[in-house]
Scaffold this active site. Structure first.
Site, mmCIF file in Angstrom:
data_model
loop_
_atom_site.group_PDB
_atom_site.id
_atom_site.type_symbol
_atom_site.label_atom_id
_atom_site.label_comp_id
_atom_site.label_asym_id
_atom_site.label_seq_id
_atom_site.Cartn_x
_atom_site.Cartn_y
_atom_site.Cartn_z
ATOM 1 C CG HIS A 20 -17.203 42.141 16.740
ATOM 2 N ND1 HIS A 20 -18.177 41.631 16.650
ATOM 3 C CD2 HIS A 20 -16.220 40.381 16.946
ATOM 4 C CE1 HIS A 20 -18.561 40.704 17.767
ATOM 5 N NE2 HIS A 20 -17.202 40.584 18.076
ATOM 6 C CG ASP A 68 -16.279 47.519 18.646
ATOM 7 O OD1 ASP A 68 -16.072 46.957 20.176
ATOM 8 O OD2 ASP A 68 -16.062 46.712 18.891
ATOM 9 C CD GLN A 128 -9.723 41.957 20.463
ATOM 10 O OE1 GLN A 128 -9.036 41.220 21.223
ATOM 11 N NE2 GLN A 128 -10.932 41.639 20.831
ATOM 12 C CE LYS A 153 -13.429 40.319 22.527
ATOM 13 N NZ LYS A 153 -14.821 40.006 22.761
ATOM 14 C CB CYS A 177 -18.379 37.974 16.117
ATOM 15 S SG CYS A 177 -18.561 37.050 16.549
#
Length: 425
Positions: free
Chosen positions: A142, A219, A222, A245, A383
């Site tokens: 991302h 990261d 998700q 999220k 993104c």
């Protein structure tokens, strides 16, 4: 009538999914926005990868925080401030429990995962990286991860290195390890691609990186929605994810860091509540996490995030994963039967994210047609423009799942795709 339909749907889901008792039909009742009609149609929300909808328990916690228990934190010696501080720090404890951190002091509240990654780059990265060092990223990152390290590589003279994925979008162990060497100082990778859905083997990545002396930032934006995070098991050095999220508020995120690393890092910003002592000549900074939370924090957002994490922790993540895997398989099969439709990303280890293109239909036109059917999807490069371009596209459409997604959502989505194909044929 609506309740009866949901009950009938739940019975059908038990037949459809087998013995998995994860009850998405019941969960849907916790999310009031899903009852709202969109363009006169049922709300078919398939954009959780961009931002998840909010459970009532989180909304109620925010309402209570503002109406009944609001004050600034850490400073007041009166009941409202003490209560707000208690709730704020309880949210930190919930976040630590959610990711299995060693202690709450390893949890830093940020505005977003983006700020968390920037914090690590501007502190640990700035004090560690030098000319000749390497920062290793995947092709699937991302912008929050890619652009941040791109800029800090330029500032420090470090070299940015990317490792490729396999042709089907799956993680390539050989390509990763071939790019890893004694010059690698930081490995910064996603745990799950927001474009391909590919799930990365985070624990193995951390082990390999540590073997060459590198530190690892994950990261988990998700990943955190779909799978259990265990930072002790991963043995990652840093990990970031966004509140919005994981069914929480916007404007709040979590950065985890091993405490010994945080204790050696300089502050990211300066101001109140992050100091031990200030004189006109010099300032002494306090310990983590307060050192990295300058100024009045996002008090109510943090409390709301704590509520959403507590809500999530009532579920068995193994059951969430099994349910979403079944739903992912079902959606993939249905989409694959549509002529001219191509799904990007076919890794065996894949989450509920479907980036796709349909021959002869621009993604924006497709999203407009689906929107008129009450179906929310995302379009663009998500993104992750370098990755989408690398795959041979400038824009894609994307559908994504959450814990409230049901088989009927997929069925409505598939029907609308056929309708769009007929319209543009």
């Amino acid at each position: 009538m609506r309740l009866k339909k949901l009950e009938i749907g739940f019975i059908l889901s038990l037949i459809f999914w087998g013995n998995n008792m994860f009850d998405a039909y019941k969960i849907r009742k916790d999310f009031p926005i899903l009852d709202r009609l969109i363009e006169g149609k049922r709300n078919t929300y398939l954009d959780t990868a961009a931002s998840a909808q909010k459970p009532f328990v989180m909304l109620e916690e925010i309402r209570k925080a503002y109406l009944d228990e609001y004050a600034n934190v850490h400073r007041g010696s009166y009941w409202l401030s003490e209560k707000a501080t208690e709730n704020y720090e309880k949210a930190r404890q919930s976040a630590a429990h959610f990711i299995n951190a060693e202690k709450p002091e390893e949890i830093i509240f940020t505005r977003s995962a983006t700020e968390g990654i920037n914090l690590v780059a501007a502190t640990f990265g700035a004090m560690t990286l030098k000319l000749g060092d390497e920062i290793l990223l995947s092709r699937a990152e991302h912008h929050a991860n890619l652009v941040t390290w791109q800029q800090w590589a330029a500032k420090t003279g470090a070299k940015l290195v990317y490792f490729d994925l396999e042709e089907d979008g799956s993680f390539s162990w050989n390509k990763f390890t071939d790019s890893l060497n004694e010059n690698t100082k930081i490995v910064a990778v996603t745990a799950m691609s927001n474009v391909l859905g590919t799930v990365f083997p985070v624990k193995q990545i951390c082990t390999a990186a540590h073997n060459v002396g590198a530190k690892v930032l994950i990261d988990a934006c998700q990943f955190a929605v779909h799978k259990k995070i265990d930072v002790k098991d991963f043995n990652c050095d840093f990990l970031a994810f966004s509140g919005h999220k994981v069914y929480g508020p916007t404007g709040i995120g979590i950065l985890y860091g091993k405490y010994d690393l945080l204790a050696d890092m300089p502050p990211y910003q300066y101001g109140g509540d992050m100091i031990e002592h200030v004189s006109y000549e010099k300032t002494f900074f306090t310990n983590p996490p307060a050192r990295f939370e300058a100024g009045t924090p996002a008090i109510v957002q943090a409390i709301g995030l704590g509520a959403s994490l507590n809500y999530l922790m009532q579920f068995d993540f193994n059951e969430i994963e099994e349910y979403e895997n079944n739903l992912t398989d079902y959606a993939t099969k249905q989409m694959s039967e549509i002529s001219g439709l191509k799904i990007l990303g076919a890794a065996k280890e894949k989450g509920g994210v479907f980036s796709f293109a349909i021959d002869g239909i621009h993604p924006q036109d497709l999203a407009f047609i689906l929107g008129k059917e009450g179906i929310a999807i995302r379009t663009g490069h998500f993104c992750a423009e370098p990755l989408v371009n690398y795959l041979g596209y400038t824009s894609l459409a994307r559908a994504s799942l959450g814990i409230y997604t049901i088989k009927e959502d997929i069925d409505e989505f598939i029907k609308a795709l056929y309708k769009a194909k007929d319209f543009f044929s």
